[in-house]
Design a protein around this motif. Structure first.
Motif, PDB file in Angstrom:
ATOM      1  N   MET A 129      39.511 -19.617 -77.777  1.00 33.77           N
ATOM      2  CA  MET A 129      38.575 -19.050 -78.751  1.00 33.77           C
ATOM      3  C   MET A 129      39.109 -17.762 -79.384  1.00 33.77           C
ATOM      4  SD  MET A 129      34.939 -19.815 -76.861  1.00 33.77           S
ATOM      5  CE  MET A 129      34.760 -21.295 -75.859  1.00 33.77           C
ATOM      6  N   ASP A 130      38.294 -17.160 -80.234  1.00 34.74           N
ATOM      7  CA  ASP A 130      38.695 -16.040 -81.088  1.00 34.74           C
ATOM      8  C   ASP A 130      39.277 -14.869 -80.292  1.00 34.74           C
ATOM      9  OD1 ASP A 130      38.285 -14.454 -83.803  1.00 34.74           O
ATOM     10  OD2 ASP A 130      37.517 -13.190 -82.185  1.00 34.74           O
ATOM     11  N   GLY A 131      40.375 -14.322 -80.782  1.00 30.84           N
ATOM     12  CA  GLY A 131      40.907 -13.071 -80.282  1.00 30.84           C
ATOM     13  C   GLY A 131      41.607 -13.140 -78.946  1.00 30.84           C
ATOM     14  N   VAL A 132      41.888 -14.319 -78.445  1.00 34.77           N
ATOM     15  CA  VAL A 132      42.560 -14.466 -77.148  1.00 34.77           C
ATOM     16  C   VAL A 132      44.033 -14.076 -77.274  1.00 34.77           C
ATOM     17  CG1 VAL A 132      43.353 -16.187 -75.467  1.00 34.77           C
ATOM     18  CG2 VAL A 132      40.966 -16.194 -76.247  1.00 34.77           C
ATOM     19  N   HIS A 133      44.569 -13.477 -76.198  1.00 34.59           N
ATOM     20  CA  HIS A 133      45.993 -13.132 -76.157  1.00 34.59           C
ATOM     21  C   HIS A 133      46.643 -13.763 -74.934  1.00 34.59           C
ATOM     22  CE1 HIS A 133      49.756 -10.994 -76.411  1.00 34.59           C
ATOM     23  NE2 HIS A 133      49.569 -10.455 -75.212  1.00 34.59           N
ATOM     24  N   PHE A 134      47.692 -14.556 -75.177  1.00 37.71           N
ATOM     25  CA  PHE A 134      48.547 -15.073 -74.107  1.00 37.71           C
ATOM     26  C   PHE A 134      49.874 -14.334 -74.189  1.00 37.71           C
ATOM     27  CE2 PHE A 134      46.584 -19.624 -73.967  1.00 37.71           C
ATOM     28  CZ  PHE A 134      45.428 -19.097 -73.417  1.00 37.71           C
ATOM     29  N   ALA A 135      50.179 -13.555 -73.185  1.00 36.03           N
ATOM     30  CA  ALA A 135      51.405 -12.765 -73.189  1.00 36.03           C
ATOM     31  C   ALA A 135      52.614 -13.640 -72.823  1.00 36.03           C
ATOM     32  CB  ALA A 135      51.272 -11.601 -72.210  1.00 36.03           C
ATOM     33  N   GLY A 141      47.486 -24.707 -68.004  1.00 31.12           N
ATOM     34  CA  GLY A 141      47.427 -26.151 -67.809  1.00 31.12           C
ATOM     35  C   GLY A 141      46.631 -26.864 -68.881  1.00 31.12           C
ATOM     36  N   ASP A 142      46.173 -28.073 -68.560  1.00 29.47           N
ATOM     37  CA  ASP A 142      45.426 -28.912 -69.489  1.00 29.47           C
ATOM     38  C   ASP A 142      43.918 -28.659 -69.368  1.00 29.47           C
ATOM     39  OD1 ASP A 142      47.876 -30.120 -70.084  1.00 29.47           O
ATOM     40  OD2 ASP A 142      47.574 -31.702 -68.592  1.00 29.47           O
ATOM     41  N   TYR A 143      43.194 -28.913 -70.456  1.00 33.48           N
ATOM     42  CA  TYR A 143      41.722 -28.848 -70.470  1.00 33.48           C
ATOM     43  C   TYR A 143      41.208 -27.467 -70.035  1.00 33.48           C
ATOM     44  CZ  TYR A 143      42.151 -33.919 -70.796  1.00 33.48           C
ATOM     45  OH  TYR A 143      42.491 -35.192 -71.184  1.00 33.48           O
ATOM     46  N   VAL A 144      41.905 -26.435 -70.420  1.00 28.36           N
ATOM     47  CA  VAL A 144      41.485 -25.071 -70.099  1.00 28.36           C
ATOM     48  C   VAL A 144      40.665 -24.521 -71.267  1.00 28.36           C
ATOM     49  CG1 VAL A 144      42.298 -22.714 -69.670  1.00 28.36           C
ATOM     50  CG2 VAL A 144      43.432 -24.653 -68.559  1.00 28.36           C
ATOM     51  N   THR A 145      39.551 -23.867 -70.959  1.00 23.27           N
ATOM     52  CA  THR A 145      38.696 -23.230 -71.966  1.00 23.27           C
ATOM     53  C   THR A 145      38.771 -21.719 -71.786  1.00 23.27           C
ATOM     54  OG1 THR A 145      37.191 -25.116 -72.052  1.00 23.27           O
ATOM     55  CG2 THR A 145      36.354 -23.005 -72.858  1.00 23.27           C
ATOM     56  N   VAL A 146      39.129 -21.018 -72.858  1.00 22.65           N
ATOM     57  CA  VAL A 146      39.311 -19.571 -72.794  1.00 22.65           C
ATOM     58  C   VAL A 146      38.411 -18.947 -73.857  1.00 22.65           C
ATOM     59  CG1 VAL A 146      40.987 -17.692 -72.800  1.00 22.65           C
ATOM     60  CG2 VAL A 146      41.720 -19.996 -72.130  1.00 22.65           C
ATOM     61  N   ALA A 147      37.383 -18.231 -73.422  1.00 23.40           N
ATOM     62  CA  ALA A 147      36.404 -17.674 -74.362  1.00 23.40           C
ATOM     63  C   ALA A 147      36.958 -16.424 -75.052  1.00 23.40           C
ATOM     64  CB  ALA A 147      35.089 -17.372 -73.655  1.00 23.40           C
ATOM     65  N   ASN A 148      36.171 -15.901 -75.966  1.00 23.42           N
ATOM     66  CA  ASN A 148      36.604 -14.842 -76.875  1.00 23.42           C
ATOM     67  C   ASN A 148      37.175 -13.620 -76.158  1.00 23.42           C
ATOM     68  OD1 ASN A 148      34.423 -16.533 -77.984  1.00 23.42           O
ATOM     69  ND2 ASN A 148      34.733 -15.345 -79.835  1.00 23.42           N
ATOM     70  N   LYS A 149      38.274 -13.114 -76.714  1.00 19.82           N
ATOM     71  CA  LYS A 149      38.881 -11.830 -76.342  1.00 19.82           C
ATOM     72  C   LYS A 149      39.435 -11.786 -74.917  1.00 19.82           C
ATOM     73  CE  LYS A 149      37.620 -10.107 -80.375  1.00 19.82           C
ATOM     74  NZ  LYS A 149      36.872 -11.242 -80.942  1.00 19.82           N
ATOM     75  N   VAL A 150      39.681 -12.926 -74.319  1.00 20.29           N
ATOM     76  CA  VAL A 150      40.336 -12.940 -73.005  1.00 20.29           C
ATOM     77  C   VAL A 150      41.802 -12.577 -73.177  1.00 20.29           C
ATOM     78  CG1 VAL A 150      41.115 -14.463 -71.136  1.00 20.29           C
ATOM     79  CG2 VAL A 150      38.747 -14.572 -71.941  1.00 20.29           C
ATOM     80  N   GLY A 151      42.348 -11.826 -72.211  1.00 21.55           N
ATOM     81  CA  GLY A 151      43.758 -11.482 -72.237  1.00 21.55           C
ATOM     82  C   GLY A 151      44.455 -11.918 -70.960  1.00 21.55           C
ATOM     83  N   LEU A 152      45.528 -12.693 -71.098  1.00 28.47           N
ATOM     84  CA  LEU A 152      46.354 -13.093 -69.958  1.00 28.47           C
ATOM     85  C   LEU A 152      47.672 -12.334 -70.041  1.00 28.47           C
ATOM     86  CD1 LEU A 152      45.891 -16.989 -69.889  1.00 28.47           C
ATOM     87  CD2 LEU A 152      44.404 -15.213 -68.958  1.00 28.47           C
TER      88      LEU A 152
END
Length: 277
Positions: A129-135, A141-152
């Motif tokens: 979703m909006d504003g997510v950051h994957f460093a 993996g598969d079928y992962v849901t990441v809501a707004n503004k999450v940072g990994l």
């Protein structure tokens, strides 16, 4: 309005049909499979491969060394393949690899890996979703849901079917298992084992992800066995170290799901989030 163009497919000598908006900048060296759509003001670098049916909606930037699978939708102002935000990065060639059927919403950033030949990886059928950051060096993996503004942060690993609440933050090198649910607004500084719910400050395991497991078709008997195992592992009658040592010793006697949990604990380097409040 898009222009329908035919571009060389490569060594096969054939041609494929793609839709490219007149304002988009697409390198002639980029490999676009049949049915790719590139919207207004998108930029696609030369060393890019995009799978069949994928759509770049508008203002999307795809940098070099990125591979995107089929039937993805990537929305406005997303940037994929930028240099890692890491002091250790020295300009080496590294990659981003994204699977099929992913929905990536607005303002997402997914960076290349640190280290020659390394990858940042997103699996199949994810909803980002909006504003997510994957460093850099993140593996999702598969079928992962990441809501707004999450940072990994860098080197984070996320198992399949896991869900993140909005604005959660994950520390570098943390592993999160399969079928987990991470509460919104919380920081994750230690590993989160398979099939669990995690929330609170500091983060704690608060139960089994029963809804997620039930929706996945995991039998009720298996869910009960997993719950029993976690209760025994975190029993107040003995130390966690004793409980885990006993579980490791008996690992071959357990069902595959329990063996999977034990192997997760064996592989931890940052330590594992504990049960309770």
């Amino acid at each position: 309005m898009h222009d329908r163009r035919f571009i060389d497919e490569g060594q096969g000598g054939g041609k494929v049909s793609v839709n490219i908006h007149p304002t988009a900048i697409v390198s002639p060296k980029a490999e676009l499979d049949d049915g790719v759509s590139v919207g207004p003001f998108c930029i696609v670098a030369p060393k890019v491969r995009i799978g069949a049916g994928t759509e770049l909606v508008a203002y999307v930037s795809i940098h070099d060394y990125v591979t995107i699978g089929a039937n993805c939708k990537i929305c406005e102002y997303t940037a994929i393949g930028g240099d890692p935000q890491d002091h250790g990065f020295k300009g080496e060639i590294s990659y981003v690899r994204i699977g099929d059927n992913n929905l990536i919403r607005e303002n997402v950033t997914i960076n290349r890996a640190t280290g020659e030949g390394n990858e940042t990886v997103v699996g199949n059928d994810c909803f980002i979703m909006d504003g997510v950051h994957f460093a850099h060096n993140v593996h999702v993996g598969d079928y992962v849901t990441v809501a707004n503004k999450v940072g990994l942060s860098g080197f984070v690993q996320v198992g399949s079917h896991t869900v993140f609440g909005g604005m959660a933050g994950v520390h570098q090198f943390v592993r999160i298992g399969e079928y987990c649910m991470i509460g919104g607004l919380y920081r994750v500084v230690k590993d989160v084992p398979h099939y669990t719910l995690a929330s609170g400050e500091p983060l704690r395991l608060t139960g089994l992800n029963k809804v997620g497991l039930e929706r996945a078709g995991i039998p009720e008997e298996t869910r009960r066995t997993i719950t029993k195992f976690y209760r025994e592992l975190y029993s107040k009658d003995r130390t966690f170290t004793q409980s885990l040592a006993e579980a490791v010793e008996k690992k071959a006697e357990y069902i595959p799901e329990i063996q999977h949990i034990i192997e997760f604990y064996e592989g931890t380097k940052r330590g594992v989030t504990f049960w309770g409040i």
